[in-house]
Design a protein around this motif. Structure first.
Motif, short mmCIF file in Angstrom:
data_model
loop_
_atom_site.label_atom_id
_atom_site.label_comp_id
_atom_site.label_asym_id
_atom_site.label_seq_id
_atom_site.Cartn_x
_atom_site.Cartn_y
_atom_site.Cartn_z
N PHE A 144 0.85 -1.19 0.00
CA PHE A 144 0.00 0.00 0.00
C PHE A 144 0.89 1.24 0.00
O PHE A 144 1.74 1.42 0.87
N GLY A 145 0.75 2.09 -1.01
CA GLY A 145 1.56 3.29 -1.11
C GLY A 145 2.96 3.04 -1.63
O GLY A 145 3.79 3.93 -1.65
N GLY A 146 3.21 1.83 -2.11
CA GLY A 146 4.55 1.47 -2.57
C GLY A 146 4.94 2.08 -3.91
O GLY A 146 6.11 2.05 -4.29
N ARG A 147 3.99 2.63 -4.64
CA ARG A 147 4.27 3.24 -5.94
C ARG A 147 3.48 4.54 -6.08
O ARG A 147 2.61 4.68 -6.93
N ALA A 148 3.81 5.51 -5.26
CA ALA A 148 3.08 6.78 -5.27
C ALA A 148 3.22 7.50 -6.61
O ALA A 148 2.36 8.30 -6.97
N ASP A 149 4.26 7.19 -7.36
CA ASP A 149 4.50 7.87 -8.65
C ASP A 149 3.90 7.12 -9.84
O ASP A 149 4.03 7.56 -10.97
N LEU A 150 3.22 6.02 -9.59
CA LEU A 150 2.70 5.18 -10.67
C LEU A 150 1.55 5.86 -11.41
O LEU A 150 0.64 6.40 -10.80
N VAL A 151 1.62 5.83 -12.74
CA VAL A 151 0.52 6.37 -13.54
C VAL A 151 -0.42 5.21 -13.89
O VAL A 151 0.01 4.06 -14.00
N PHE A 152 -1.69 5.53 -14.06
CA PHE A 152 -2.69 4.48 -14.26
C PHE A 152 -2.39 3.54 -15.43
O PHE A 152 -2.57 2.33 -15.30
N PRO A 153 -1.93 4.04 -16.59
CA PRO A 153 -1.66 3.10 -17.70
C PRO A 153 -0.64 2.00 -17.35
O PRO A 153 -0.68 0.91 -17.92
N GLU A 154 0.26 2.27 -16.40
CA GLU A 154 1.23 1.25 -16.01
C GLU A 154 0.55 0.06 -15.35
O GLU A 154 1.01 -1.07 -15.48
N VAL A 155 -0.55 0.29 -14.65
CA VAL A 155 -1.30 -0.81 -14.04
C VAL A 155 -1.86 -1.70 -15.14
O VAL A 155 -1.78 -2.93 -15.07
N GLY A 156 -2.41 -1.09 -16.18
CA GLY A 156 -2.94 -1.87 -17.31
C GLY A 156 -1.87 -2.69 -17.99
O GLY A 156 -2.09 -3.87 -18.33
N ARG A 157 -0.69 -2.09 -18.18
CA ARG A 157 0.42 -2.84 -18.80
C ARG A 157 0.87 -3.99 -17.91
O ARG A 157 1.16 -5.09 -18.39
N SER A 158 0.88 -3.75 -16.61
CA SER A 158 1.26 -4.80 -15.67
C SER A 158 0.26 -5.95 -15.70
O SER A 158 0.64 -7.13 -15.74
N LEU A 159 -1.01 -5.61 -15.68
CA LEU A 159 -2.04 -6.66 -15.74
C LEU A 159 -1.95 -7.45 -17.04
O LEU A 159 -2.13 -8.68 -17.05
N ALA A 160 -1.64 -6.79 -18.14
CA ALA A 160 -1.49 -7.48 -19.43
C ALA A 160 -0.31 -8.45 -19.37
O ALA A 160 -0.40 -9.58 -19.87
N ARG A 161 0.80 -8.02 -18.75
CA ARG A 161 1.96 -8.92 -18.61
C ARG A 161 1.61 -10.11 -17.72
O ARG A 161 1.98 -11.25 -18.02
N LEU A 162 0.88 -9.86 -16.63
CA LEU A 162 0.49 -10.95 -15.74
C LEU A 162 -0.45 -11.93 -16.45
O LEU A 162 -0.36 -13.14 -16.27
N ALA A 163 -1.34 -11.40 -17.29
CA ALA A 163 -2.25 -12.27 -18.05
C ALA A 163 -1.46 -13.11 -19.05
O ALA A 163 -1.74 -14.31 -19.22
N GLN A 164 -0.46 -12.51 -19.67
CA GLN A 164 0.36 -13.24 -20.63
C GLN A 164 1.13 -14.38 -19.95
O GLN A 164 1.33 -15.44 -20.54
N LEU A 165 1.52 -14.17 -18.69
CA LEU A 165 2.22 -15.20 -17.93
C LEU A 165 1.26 -16.22 -17.32
O LEU A 165 1.70 -17.20 -16.73
#
Length: 193
Positions: A144-165
């Motif tokens: 919680f709060g570990g990525r205060a600088d994270l922009v929302f599109p990065e979450v989508g890219r991360s989820l896409a990578r996790l889905a690919q794996l």
């Protein structure tokens, strides 16, 4: 005090510190921790002198900068490898996103993941038309709060990578859920899956 407010204050202090390279680091630390003066042994010998005092010439002429201090002092610092850093950052974000998904096994909307990573204690839910606190499991997570600088599109890219794996899947309602433990994700990566 909200985490975002506190983080903003900390970032302001850190920025001020780096914008004043001629101010003794020991005095800055003493001020930060509420002390009037640092201990007398600070910046009194070559082994304890901060870089600001070395650079400002506040050391006796007979003293030389220690080898360790010389190793870290460079007039032309260089980047530490931006390509490697971005790949490592993406892997860290993926691990954090996956671990947050594991805390909500029924599924979680990408915006909720984003709010948890940013440290927002509540988020606006359009369905109810008001701010709603994030679940306690997310707020108590070490991520919680570990990525205060994270922009929302990065979450989508991360989820896409996790889905690919094969570590996460999107449900028909737009929420995401984990499919297997994080260790299995790392194992799949090693095996080329």
């Amino acid at each position: 005090m909200r985490r975002n407010t506190r983080a903003g204050e900390e970032l302001s202090r850190l920025k001020a510190y780096f914008e004043s390279p001629d101010v003794c680091a020991q005095h800055v630390m003493a001020d930060y921790f509420g002390s009037d003066e640092p201990p007398q042994s600070c910046c009194s010998t070559a082994g304890s002198r901060c870089s600001a005092c070395w650079d400002a010439g506040r050391a006796p002429e007979s003293e030389r900068r220690p080898e360790v201090a010389r190793a870290f002092h460079s007039p032309r610092p260089r980047d530490g490898g931006a390509h490697v850093d971005s790949a490592q950052r993406a892997q860290r974000v993926d691990r954090q996103v996956h671990r947050l998904l594991q805390l909500q096994p029924r599924g979680m909307h990408p915006r909720r993941v984003w709010h948890a990573l940013r440290g927002d204690e509540s988020a606006f839910l359009p369905g109810v038309g008001r701010m709603v606190a994030l679940p306690r499991a997310l707020r108590d997570s070490r991520h919680f709060g570990g990525r205060a600088d994270l922009v929302f599109p990065e979450v989508g890219r991360s989820l896409a990578r996790l889905a690919q794996l094969g570590a996460a899947q999107e449900l028909p309602d737009g929420t995401w859920q984990p499919l297997r433990p994080a260790g299995a994700t790392a194992e799949a990566r090693r095996n080329g899956a």
